[in-house]
Structures are given as structure tokens and as C-alpha cells.
Enzyme design. Structure first.
Site, PDB file in Angstrom:
ATOM      1  N   PRO A 134      16.691  96.340 -30.298  1.00 16.74           N
ATOM      2  CA  PRO A 134      16.543  97.786 -30.122  1.00 16.74           C
ATOM      3  C   PRO A 134      16.895  98.154 -28.686  1.00 16.74           C
ATOM      4  O   PRO A 134      16.409  97.533 -27.741  1.00 16.74           O
ATOM      5  CB  PRO A 134      15.059  98.036 -30.426  1.00 16.74           C
ATOM      6  CG  PRO A 134      14.386  96.723 -30.225  1.00 16.74           C
ATOM      7  CD  PRO A 134      15.394  95.671 -30.520  1.00 16.74           C
ATOM      8  N   GLY A 172      15.313  85.516 -26.785  1.00 15.84           N
ATOM      9  CA  GLY A 172      16.253  86.495 -26.250  1.00 15.84           C
ATOM     10  C   GLY A 172      16.472  86.286 -24.765  1.00 15.84           C
ATOM     11  O   GLY A 172      15.565  85.871 -24.044  1.00 15.84           O
ATOM     12  N   GLY A 173      17.708  86.561 -24.321  1.00 16.73           N
ATOM     13  CA  GLY A 173      18.012  86.486 -22.904  1.00 16.73           C
ATOM     14  C   GLY A 173      19.292  85.743 -22.598  1.00 16.73           C
ATOM     15  O   GLY A 173      19.387  84.541 -22.861  1.00 16.73           O
ATOM     16  N   LYS A 185       7.858  92.513 -30.138  1.00 13.83           N
ATOM     17  CA  LYS A 185       8.809  92.050 -29.127  1.00 13.83           C
ATOM     18  C   LYS A 185       8.057  91.925 -27.805  1.00 13.83           C
ATOM     19  O   LYS A 185       7.438  92.876 -27.341  1.00 13.83           O
ATOM     20  CB  LYS A 185       9.965  93.033 -28.977  1.00 13.83           C
ATOM     21  CG  LYS A 185      11.026  92.592 -27.972  1.00 13.83           C
ATOM     22  CD  LYS A 185      12.239  93.501 -27.999  1.00 13.83           C
ATOM     23  CE  LYS A 185      13.325  92.961 -27.066  1.00 13.83           C
ATOM     24  NZ  LYS A 185      13.387  93.669 -25.802  1.00 13.83           N
ATOM     25  N   CYS A 190       8.618  96.654 -22.736  1.00 11.10           N
ATOM     26  CA  CYS A 190       9.234  97.666 -21.874  1.00 11.10           C
ATOM     27  C   CYS A 190       8.672  97.560 -20.457  1.00 11.10           C
ATOM     28  O   CYS A 190       7.462  97.627 -20.265  1.00 11.10           O
ATOM     29  CB  CYS A 190       9.001  99.063 -22.433  1.00 11.10           C
ATOM     30  SG  CYS A 190       9.796 100.358 -21.449  1.00 11.10           S
ATOM     31  N   HIS A 246      11.491  87.711 -25.199  1.00  7.88           N
ATOM     32  CA  HIS A 246      12.505  87.819 -24.143  1.00  7.88           C
ATOM     33  C   HIS A 246      12.068  86.901 -23.011  1.00  7.88           C
ATOM     34  O   HIS A 246      10.951  87.015 -22.515  1.00  7.88           O
ATOM     35  CB  HIS A 246      12.584  89.272 -23.673  1.00  7.88           C
ATOM     36  CG  HIS A 246      13.647  89.530 -22.643  1.00  7.88           C
ATOM     37  ND1 HIS A 246      14.414  90.663 -22.657  1.00  7.88           N
ATOM     38  CD2 HIS A 246      14.075  88.809 -21.591  1.00  7.88           C
ATOM     39  CE1 HIS A 246      15.267  90.629 -21.647  1.00  7.88           C
ATOM     40  NE2 HIS A 246      15.070  89.514 -20.978  1.00  7.88           N
TER      41      HIS A 246
END
Length: 670
Positions: free
Chosen positions: A311, A510-511, A438, A398, A469
Site C-alpha cells: 500500500p 519487505g525492503g 504491516k 507509518c 519492513h
């Protein structure tokens, strides 16, 4: 091999223009934006502290200084026709306001003043040499013109797919589907066969009606499951944690200043709420919620081996997601949406839940700070979207200050107890729709805590899938993601599953993934079930094809231009083919190009694969189109948009989210 500084992309000597490295865009500033797919909402959360009442204050001098150079105040005003035609008249209907209508009913006058039609090129019109798009001859354009603004040689991307154009006479590709009848009236043609077919294959899903928004704005939307759960928390002695009356108000992002007294910060049980009188009614008369679904009855997510598009705020809009699906993305998720804005009935926020039928596995991501915001949001999502929603993702990653300071996003990583209550409550409210999360590795460098949190999320609180992440909130993109720690977290979850004989849940990492080689090496070494791709997909949307086919794709410049055409097509179908829709599409196309120019063609590199954090020296492509597509100048991105969307309005320019000194003219939009 040319000798370059470490971290510089190894471009072959024959393509180098100089060893000077192009200025690096600030991806942290880009991630800091909270712009949404509709309206002029770009970075509103960054422009001013959105807290209301006595908590509201002006930014300090230090805060103002810290915001300079990070592109906090972009404005994207809508561009409209000089003479506005009434929508009803444009659609061939009668206007109930008659002569009192504020827009013109004079079709001939409107068409005379209307800007000339845009020519939308086919794939066959694209070339690798200037002017890159082959236009029809003037003779072809001017044949049988009933109006000088109309071009019968063009194609309307909306009509071509749907069989009709909802913009009617306001369409900027009008010559493709309008004609004058023998009686002298204007008629917009309809292809009934295409219209019927597109109703299944092309019609967007998850539209929220005005009545629902009105109920939300007036706090009259019933949420019995949420009410019962929040009351349970109060009975357990957690009322102070649920209400958190002294906490900062939830961030609100909108195109206009929000009223400070109309809407409370969170839903409360009051006399006006449909479920408020439950406690005062005889037990037999209470309409209790349905029996709650047991965890074992929840839908399980079978995601192993599937590709997942992250997203993404602003750039993760529906047209971009469609593009990534074309190139192999299996799982897509809407842009991060704010639970508080959902509950306030924000039309802009609810537009983020739209889904195209091509998105086979689709979820909505929400951000919020407490159960009293997120649980009712989950219940409303389940009621309104039903079978068109495959999962709801909680944003626990975030990093931006004004989200973090309200206790949302990555702040939840340090509030395990509250996060557990949120996940449990959302699971109750969503029925059989799974809840996913996430996360980041932690809040501060050196203080990772995801390895402790993830086993609890999956098997105490029944999260259906987790994405990690590999960076902390504090860490910048210039430092690589920690895939060794991702493996530690995966091992922690799998160890608990083995000890307690639990069903394994999907875990995605992720990353920094930018190639097929990156992807599969990290999957094998870390033990994740797949990888959520964000920046890599923004820079090269075809990365999903590379992953699925296990190859590195030296994509040609013409194939990249075809991708740009597709985005323009999808944008016009989503935002509209009238003047405002064309320029909204232009804006988001330029947003996409502000990432895609960073791709360095594989044929130019000394060694493969390319790496996401390598800095590019000044280079030329193998042909003029490849050079243009690699330009860091924002004026060139506007030039590319004009190939498909016609000339930009006078004074229109584009400033990217991740502004850097390399970009060209950086004026506010007009």
C-alpha cells in the site's frame, strides 16, 4: 570497467555523460506524504497541526524550519473548462433548475469555447524516435467536422472499454463518440454490447453511497458489535485506556479545514446513537449482535508464493494498482486510510476503498490509535464492502511525526497491549474477513521488538498474516533493510507454531527488493512466504513479471512508453475523461514518472542486477526515448504526459513528493 565511487550505478563508459551523480530524491519525504487519491489533500497533515480546540496551535519556528525543502505545501487545483456545461445537459438529460442553473445549457456555445479534442494514440502509434507518438495528418483530423473542437480521428479510452462515456459532451475525446442528428441535436453514441460486457469486467467496486456517508457524519451508523466490545473493555477496567481523553486528537487529512466542534474525535455512546438505549431496555427487547465467529472459522490466507504490491500513499492509486496487476501483482492493498476520517464520513477517504475487478486479492489498510476508532471502522467496512474485501490491514509502520504522535502507525509497536485489543476487536467486527498487519522492526534503532510482538499477533490475537519492513521508524532509506532480523522474526513465529501445533500464517518481508535475484535470494535466506514490494514497484512496475518468470527484464524504451500509455488509459477510466479528469490523470502520471525515471536500463549496466539504492551518474540511453524516460527534469515528465493527455494547461507544472535539487521547474500547481 569504469571506476566510480561506491554506491554509484556501474553504467558502461559509452553511455556516461559525466561522473557527476544525479541528486538523490528524498524517499523519506515521499513516504511522509499522506495525500490521497481524490481532492487537493496533498500533505495536509504536514501543513498544520490538525488538532482542534485548545490543543490547536501554530507551528513553532523550529517546526517551520524543519519542514522547508520537504515539499509540504503542494497544491493541485482542478483545471476546468472556460465555459461550464451543465452535467445533465451534457448527459442528454433535462436539468431541473432550468434557466436558474449556474452552468450553461447552450451546447453550441460550449462546444465553440471548448478546448480542442485530445488525440489518444494507439500502441501502434508509439515509436522510439522523436516525436515518439505518430499523429494523424491534418486532413484526417478535419474531415466532416461539425464542431472545430472535435477530432473524429481520436479514440475515447473510456468509450472504447465501456461502450459509453459517462462524461457525455464534456469528454475531451468527444469526436470519438458524438454526432449531430438530422434534427440538429447532439447525440453521444453507446455500444450496448461493450456496455454489458464492461459492467462485469470493468465496473469499479466498493462505491459508498451518500446515505451511508450522511449516517457516518451524523453519528447515526449502528455498530452493535463494536459497542458491545468497547463496553467489555470498559467493564474490564480499561475505560481510561479506551477513551484516552487527554491524548492528541486523531490526524484528519482533508482538502479544506475541518470544523472543530461538529465531529467528536471518536465515536461515543450517547442518546443519539442507535445502540445507546440498550442498557435501559428490558433484556428480551434488546437486539443483540449475532453470535461471534470463532477464530477457527475465519478465512485463512493462502499467500505463499504470491506477489504483493505494498500500500502506497498517493502513488498507490487504483490506476497504478491495475498496472501492477497487469505485470503480475497477485495481492494489492488500497492506500493508507485514516480510521477517524472513515468514521467522519469523509468522501475522499472512502474513495480509497475502490477496487477494480482485475484486483484478485484486495485489502484496505487503516491507521488509527485505539480500539474506539479502529473497531467501528472495521465493522463498517465489513457491512459496506462485504464480499468485495479480502482482508483489512492495520498500519503499524507509518513513520511520519503527526501520525506517530497520535499513537497511530509505528507508535503501536510500543503499545502491545493496546494493539492486541485492536486486533481482537477488529476480528470480532469483521466476521470472516481476516485481519493482517504491516509492521516495522521497531521504533528506535537498536531497540527492535518485532520478534517479541509477531508471535503474539499471530497466535494470541489471531492476525491472519504479517508483513515486516526491515527498518525501524528512525532508520532512513539510505540504510539497507535488515533481512537477518526479518529471519529472526520469522523463526520466532514458526517456533511458537511448532511448539503449540498451530496452523502457520503467511509472513511477508519487505525492503530494498529490486529484481528477481533480490527477491528469491531473500525469500530463500529469510524463510518468508513472499515479499511486499513498494519502492521497487514504483521505479519499475514490471518487477512482478521478473519475479514470476525468475528473470531480469531488459525492457525496451518502447515497452516502457506502452506502460505509460496504459497508465493514462486507466487514469482516464478512473478519474474521468473531462477536463478535470484529464489533468488529475496528468498529475498522477507525473507522480508515477517521478519514480520511473530512476530506472537504469539493464543494457547500460556493467554488472547485473541493478540495485535500488545505487546513485545514477548522468547518462544517455540507447535511443532518444530511453534518454527522455531517464530524465530527472520534471518538465520532461510533463512533456511525456502531453503525448497522451494533450497540452498541459498554461502555467501548469509539477513538483514531486520527494523534491530534490535535480528536478526542473518546481512551481506550485495552477
Amino acid at each position: 570497467m569504469t571506476t566510480l565511487r561506491p554506491g554509484t550505478a556501474p553504467i558502461k563508459a559509452e553511455f556516461l555523460l559525466s561522473n557527476t551523480v544525479i541528486a538523490v530524491p528524498d524517499d523519506d519525504a515521499a513516504e511522509g506524504g499522506t495525500s490521497h487519491a481524490s481532492g487537493n489533500r496533498d500533505n495536509a497533515v504536514e501543513r498544520e497541526d490538525s488538532r482542534s480546540g485548545p490543543q490547536r496551535r501554530k507551528p513553532t519556528r523550529e517546526e517551520k524550519k524543519s519542514r522547508k525543502g520537504q515539499n509540504k505545501g503542494r497544491r493541485f487545483q482542478k483545471v476546468r473548462d472556460e465555459l461550464e456545461l451543465c452535467w445533465k445537459i451534457a448527459s442528454g438529460k433535462d436539468c431541473e433548475f432550468g434557466a436558474d442553473c449556474r452552468n450553461t445549457h447552450d451546447i453550441e456555445a460550449y462546444l465553440a469555447a471548448k478546448t480542442r479534442d485530445i488525440y489518444f494514440p494507439s500502441f501502434d502509434n508509439l515509436t522510439e524516435e522523436p516525436p515518439f507518438v505518430t499523429l494523424p495528418s491534418e486532413d484526417a483530423v478535419m474531415v466532416d467536422q461539425s464542431s472545430p473542437s472535435m477530432d473524429p480521428s481520436t479514440t475515447c479510452p473510456v468509450h472504447a472499454v465501456r461502450g459509453e462515456c459517462r462524461m457525455g459532451l464534456k469528454c475531451r475525446f468527444l469526436g470519438a463518440h458524438a454526432r449531430k442528428t438530422d434534427a440538429g441535436d447532439w447525440e453521444v453514441t453507446v455500444d450496448e454490447e461493450k456496455k454489458a460486457r464492461s459492467a462485469v469486467l470493468e465496473a469499479e467496486l466498493n462505491f459508498i453511497g451518500g446515505e451511508t456517508l450522511k449516517k457516518l457524519r451524523t453519528k447515526k451508523y449502528p455498530c452493535p458489535i463494536s459497542d458491545a466490545y468497547l463496553k467489555e473493555l470498559q467493564v474490564e477496567g480499561d475505560a481510561s485506556k479506551v477513551k484516552e481523553t487527554n491524548a492528541p486528537a486523531e490526524v484528519t487529512v482533508s482538502s479544506e479545514p475541518q470544523p472543530t466542534t461538529d465531529v467528536p474525535d471518536e465515536p461515543t455512546v450517547s442518546a443519539s446513537h442507535p445502540s445507546a438505549s440498550v442498557a435501559n431496555e428490558p433484556e428480551a427487547q434488546v437486539d443483540t449482535p449475532d453470535v461471534q465467529m470463532r477464530p477457527a472459522e475465519k478465512k485463512r490466507l493462502h499467500w505463499k508464493g504470491k506477489t504483493y504490491l505494498a500500500p502506497l500513499t498517493t502513488v498507490g492509486n487504483l490506476p497504478f494498482r491495475r498496472l501492477c496487476v497487469d505485470y503480475g501483482a497477485d495481492i494489492t492493498c488500497g492506500e493508507m486510510a485514516l480510521a477517524n476520517s472513515f468514521l467522519q464520513g469523509s468522501k475522499e477517504e472512502w474513495s480509497l476503498v475502490r477496487r477494480h475487478p482485475s484486483e484478485k486479492i484486495f485489502g484496505v489498510q487503516v491507521a488509527g490509535s485505539k480500539p474506539s476508532l479502529l473497531v467501528p471502522t472495521a465493522e463498517i467496512l465489513a457491512k459496506e464492502l462485504g464480499g468485495n474485501l479480502d482482508f483489512v490491514d492495520i498500519n503499524c509502520g507509518c513513520p511520519i511525526d503527526l501520525v506517530f504522535k497520535t499513537g497511530s502507525g509505528s507508535a503501536l509497536l510500543d503499545s502491545a497491549g493496546k494493539l492486541g485489543k485492536i486486533v481482537v476487536g477488529m476480528n470480532k467486527a469483521l466476521g470472516d474477513i481476516p485481519v493482517t498487519l504491516k509492521l516495522r522492526t521497531g521504533v528506535k534503532d537498536g531497540r527492535n521488538n518485532a520478534h517479541k510482538l509477531m508471535p503474539r499477533l499471530g497466535h494470541e490475537w489471531n492476525a491472519a498474516a504479517l508483513t515486516l519492513h526491515g527498518r525501524t521508524r528512525q532508520q532512513r532509506y539510505t540504510r539497507l533493510a535488515d533481512w537477518d532480523y526479518i529471519k529472526t522474526c520469522v523463526d520466532a513465529v514458526r517456533e511458537r507454531e511448532a511448539e503449540e501445533d498451530l496452523h502457520p500464517i503467511p509472513i511477508f518481508g519487505g525492503g530494498d527488493v529490486f529484481s528477481s535475484e533480490d527477491y528469491w535470494e531473500k525469500v530463500d535466506s529469510s524463510g518468508v512466504d513472499g515479499i511486499m514490494i513498494g519502492r521497487g514497484a514504483l521505479i519499475k512496475p514490471w518487477v512482478f513479471t521478473e519475479v514470476k518468470e525468475r528473470r531480469e527484464w531488459d525492457i525496451s524504451a518502447r515497452e516502457r512508453l506502452e506502460l505509460v500509455r496504459k497508465f493514462a488509459d486507466y487514469g482516464l477510466n478512473h478519474f474521468g475523461s473531462d477536463t478535470p479528469g484529464v489533468n488529475t490523470t496528468r498529475r498522477y502520471l507525473c507522480e508515477a514518472l517521478s519514480f520511473q525515471y530512476r530506472y537504469i536500463p539493464l543494457g547500460l549496466l556493467e554488472t547485473l542486477p541493478g540495485r535500488i539504492n545505487d546513485r545514477a551518474p548522468s547518462f544517455r540511453g540507447r535511443n532518444e526515448l530511453e534518454t527522455l524516460l531517464g530524465s530527472p527534469n520534471s518538465q520532461d515528465w510533463v512533456k511525456i504526459s502531453e503525448m497522451f493527455l494533450g497540452p498541459a494547461p498554461e502555467g501548469w507544472s509539477f513538483t514531486p513528493k520527494h523534491k530534490s535539487n535535480a528536478y526542473g521547474q518546481e512551481e506550485s500547481q495552477g
